[in-house]
Enzyme design. Sequence first.
Site, PDB file in Angstrom:
ATOM      1  N   GLY A   1       0.770  -1.134  -0.112  1.00 39.72           N
ATOM      2  CA  GLY A   1       0.035  -0.108  -0.003  1.00 39.72           C
ATOM      3  C   GLY A   1       0.924   1.224   0.024  1.00 39.72           C
ATOM      4  O   GLY A   1       1.850   1.109  -0.325  1.00 39.72           O
TER       5      GLY A   1
ATOM      6  N   ILE B   1       2.372   2.810   2.326  1.00 38.62           N
ATOM      7  CA  ILE B   1       3.560   2.807   3.356  1.00 38.62           C
ATOM      8  C   ILE B   1       4.615   1.549   2.785  1.00 38.62           C
ATOM      9  O   ILE B   1       5.656   2.168   2.652  1.00 38.62           O
ATOM     10  CB  ILE B   1       3.250   2.340   4.839  1.00 38.62           C
ATOM     11  CG1 ILE B   1       2.261   3.526   5.606  1.00 38.62           C
ATOM     12  CG2 ILE B   1       4.352   2.148   5.583  1.00 38.62           C
ATOM     13  CD1 ILE B   1       1.561   2.949   6.627  1.00 38.62           C
TER      14      ILE B   1
ATOM     15  N   ARG C   1      -2.347  -8.766  -2.534  1.00 40.49           N
ATOM     16  CA  ARG C   1      -3.344  -9.380  -3.329  1.00 40.49           C
ATOM     17  C   ARG C   1      -3.581  -9.252  -4.641  1.00 40.49           C
ATOM     18  O   ARG C   1      -3.863  -9.984  -5.487  1.00 40.49           O
ATOM     19  CB  ARG C   1      -4.680  -8.925  -2.497  1.00 40.49           C
ATOM     20  CG  ARG C   1      -5.058  -9.676  -1.115  1.00 40.49           C
ATOM     21  CD  ARG C   1      -6.258  -9.313  -0.483  1.00 40.49           C
ATOM     22  NE  ARG C   1      -6.220  -8.007  -0.413  1.00 40.49           N
ATOM     23  CZ  ARG C   1      -7.364  -7.017  -0.012  1.00 40.49           C
ATOM     24  NH1 ARG C   1      -8.412  -7.588   0.180  1.00 40.49           N
ATOM     25  NH2 ARG C   1      -7.167  -5.898   0.303  1.00 40.49           N
TER      26      ARG C   1
ATOM     27  N   THR D   1       6.727  -2.621  11.344  1.00 40.41           N
ATOM     28  CA  THR D   1       5.959  -1.424  11.708  1.00 40.41           C
ATOM     29  C   THR D   1       4.557  -1.543  11.566  1.00 40.41           C
ATOM     30  O   THR D   1       3.989  -0.392  11.527  1.00 40.41           O
ATOM     31  CB  THR D   1       6.738  -0.341  10.944  1.00 40.41           C
ATOM     32  OG1 THR D   1       6.477  -0.479   9.668  1.00 40.41           O
ATOM     33  CG2 THR D   1       7.966   0.072  11.312  1.00 40.41           C
TER      34      THR D   1
ATOM     35  N   ARG E   1       1.448  -4.149  12.539  1.00 36.43           N
ATOM     36  CA  ARG E   1       0.787  -4.557  13.739  1.00 36.43           C
ATOM     37  C   ARG E   1       1.717  -5.590  14.303  1.00 36.43           C
ATOM     38  O   ARG E   1       1.741  -6.773  13.724  1.00 36.43           O
ATOM     39  CB  ARG E   1      -0.609  -4.714  13.502  1.00 36.43           C
ATOM     40  CG  ARG E   1      -1.342  -3.689  13.300  1.00 36.43           C
ATOM     41  CD  ARG E   1      -1.597  -2.715  14.485  1.00 36.43           C
ATOM     42  NE  ARG E   1      -2.517  -1.561  14.188  1.00 36.43           N
ATOM     43  CZ  ARG E   1      -2.113  -0.413  13.859  1.00 36.43           C
ATOM     44  NH1 ARG E   1      -0.906  -0.118  13.476  1.00 36.43           N
ATOM     45  NH2 ARG E   1      -2.843   0.627  13.513  1.00 36.43           N
TER      46      ARG E   1
ATOM     47  N   GLU F   1       0.897  -5.087  22.887  1.00 40.67           N
ATOM     48  CA  GLU F   1       1.347  -3.767  23.015  1.00 40.67           C
ATOM     49  C   GLU F   1       0.536  -3.063  24.519  1.00 40.67           C
ATOM     50  O   GLU F   1      -0.525  -3.316  24.342  1.00 40.67           O
ATOM     51  CB  GLU F   1       0.995  -2.918  21.852  1.00 40.67           C
ATOM     52  CG  GLU F   1       2.277  -2.212  21.547  1.00 40.67           C
ATOM     53  CD  GLU F   1       1.903  -1.645  20.022  1.00 40.67           C
ATOM     54  OE1 GLU F   1       2.079  -2.195  19.251  1.00 40.67           O
ATOM     55  OE2 GLU F   1       1.311  -0.485  19.949  1.00 40.67           O
TER      56      GLU F   1
ATOM     57  N   HIS G   1       6.294   1.836  19.155  1.00 41.06           N
ATOM     58  CA  HIS G   1       5.272   2.375  18.223  1.00 41.06           C
ATOM     59  C   HIS G   1       5.111   3.592  17.810  1.00 41.06           C
ATOM     60  O   HIS G   1       4.360   4.438  18.240  1.00 41.06           O
ATOM     61  CB  HIS G   1       4.149   1.959  18.822  1.00 41.06           C
ATOM     62  CG  HIS G   1       2.720   1.671  17.725  1.00 41.06           C
ATOM     63  ND1 HIS G   1       1.691   0.698  17.690  1.00 41.06           N
ATOM     64  CD2 HIS G   1       2.617   2.314  16.347  1.00 41.06           C
ATOM     65  CE1 HIS G   1       1.108   0.897  16.695  1.00 41.06           C
ATOM     66  NE2 HIS G   1       1.666   1.721  15.903  1.00 41.06           N
ATOM     67  N   ILE G   2       6.235   4.187  17.081  1.00 47.40           N
ATOM     68  CA  ILE G   2       6.579   5.594  16.923  1.00 47.40           C
ATOM     69  C   ILE G   2       6.654   5.716  15.370  1.00 47.40           C
ATOM     70  O   ILE G   2       7.032   6.945  14.819  1.00 47.40           O
ATOM     71  CB  ILE G   2       7.551   6.155  17.673  1.00 47.40           C
ATOM     72  CG1 ILE G   2       8.870   5.508  17.183  1.00 47.40           C
ATOM     73  CG2 ILE G   2       7.423   6.390  19.086  1.00 47.40           C
ATOM     74  CD1 ILE G   2      10.205   6.146  17.593  1.00 47.40           C
ATOM     75  N   GLY G   3       5.851   4.915  14.632  1.00 46.26           N
ATOM     76  CA  GLY G   3       6.135   5.012  13.125  1.00 46.26           C
ATOM     77  C   GLY G   3       5.738   6.169  12.576  1.00 46.26           C
ATOM     78  O   GLY G   3       6.384   6.715  11.602  1.00 46.26           O
TER      79      GLY G   3
HETATM   80  C1  GLV Z   1      -0.147   3.491  13.426  1.00 45.91           C
HETATM   81  O1  GLV Z   1       0.090   2.219  13.785  1.00 45.91           O
HETATM   82  C2  GLV Z   1      -1.402   3.633  12.410  1.00 45.91           C
HETATM   83  O2  GLV Z   1      -2.171   2.754  12.070  1.00 45.91           O
HETATM   84  O3  GLV Z   1      -1.521   4.902  12.197  1.00 45.91           O
END
Ligand code: GLV
Length: 321
Positions: free
Chosen positions: A152, A154, A174, A238, A240, A269, A287-289
Amino acid sequence: MARIIVTAPQLMSVVNEELPGHEVVGGDHAMDRQELSDQIATADALLTSLSDPLDAEMISKGKNLKVIGQCAAGFNNIDLDAAKQAGVVVTSTPGVLHEATADLAFTLLLEVTRRTGEAERWVRSGKAWRYDHTFMLGAGLQGATLGIIGLGQIGEAMARRAAAFGMNVIYNARHEKNVMAIDAVNPNTQPTRRVELDELFVTSDVVSLHCPLTDKTRHLVDADALAAMKKTAYLVNTARGACVDEVALVKALKSGAIAGAGLDVYEDEPAITVDLLTMENVVLLPHIGSAALPTREAMSRLAARNIAKVLDGKPAETPVE
Ligand code: GLV
């Protein structure tokens, strides 16, 4: 005037700018289940975070609820069927956080392959070191293969970064994707191609997850997938935490079935499997993506704007479909 509940810490100056004339409550602390359940009863809208438990029971308490403005790309914490049945619009914040999140995923890739966490811990601990040709050798990226699961926004942004660093990209998704922007980055890399998951695990030098968490992707990286990976390969997550079987990952890291992992997300988490904390070959982030200020501001703005539009009887900008 609608009542909008902000369930978790937010960039409130930005949120308020987008919601003039409404009663906006919260935004300075994370509401627990009880508080959320009390507040939802009188809410017209929720501005939510990815850790809010918006299950069917919770949504059923929102008698006036019209819209859930999730301030995140992912929305696996929301029961979409329950929201649909209750006539509640759900929105998320795609399109504004992919570059920052890919920056962080690539940071993890660089850190784990070049052992920077381990090296920094070494220096900080005061252990002796000197320039040494054989000290702290990591993996090289030129010509290495990055396997991306989920191409996608990201995943594509991650692929562009990898190409700039001389990596060849394969991906699993997919559907076949347009990869022109990735292939245009570097004339020296091989054409990006879509592969089956089996091939991706066997072939990649780094596997990076960029898929949503669904029933299909839960534990997508399990003991078998980890066993199929090269002993020299790395895992970056990064997306889930639950896309990876964390118990199997710990075993694979301990036994040397893979070389290392860079993690920003965890199965349970904020709890982290304690064994991970003492491993040198993992990089662990909280979790600071998307946690770059301009990105977080854009996310807050979009989440609030979605709410404002729905309350105004207009279509949301970025509804979850
Ligand atoms: C972060 O994990 C998001 O889904 O934006």
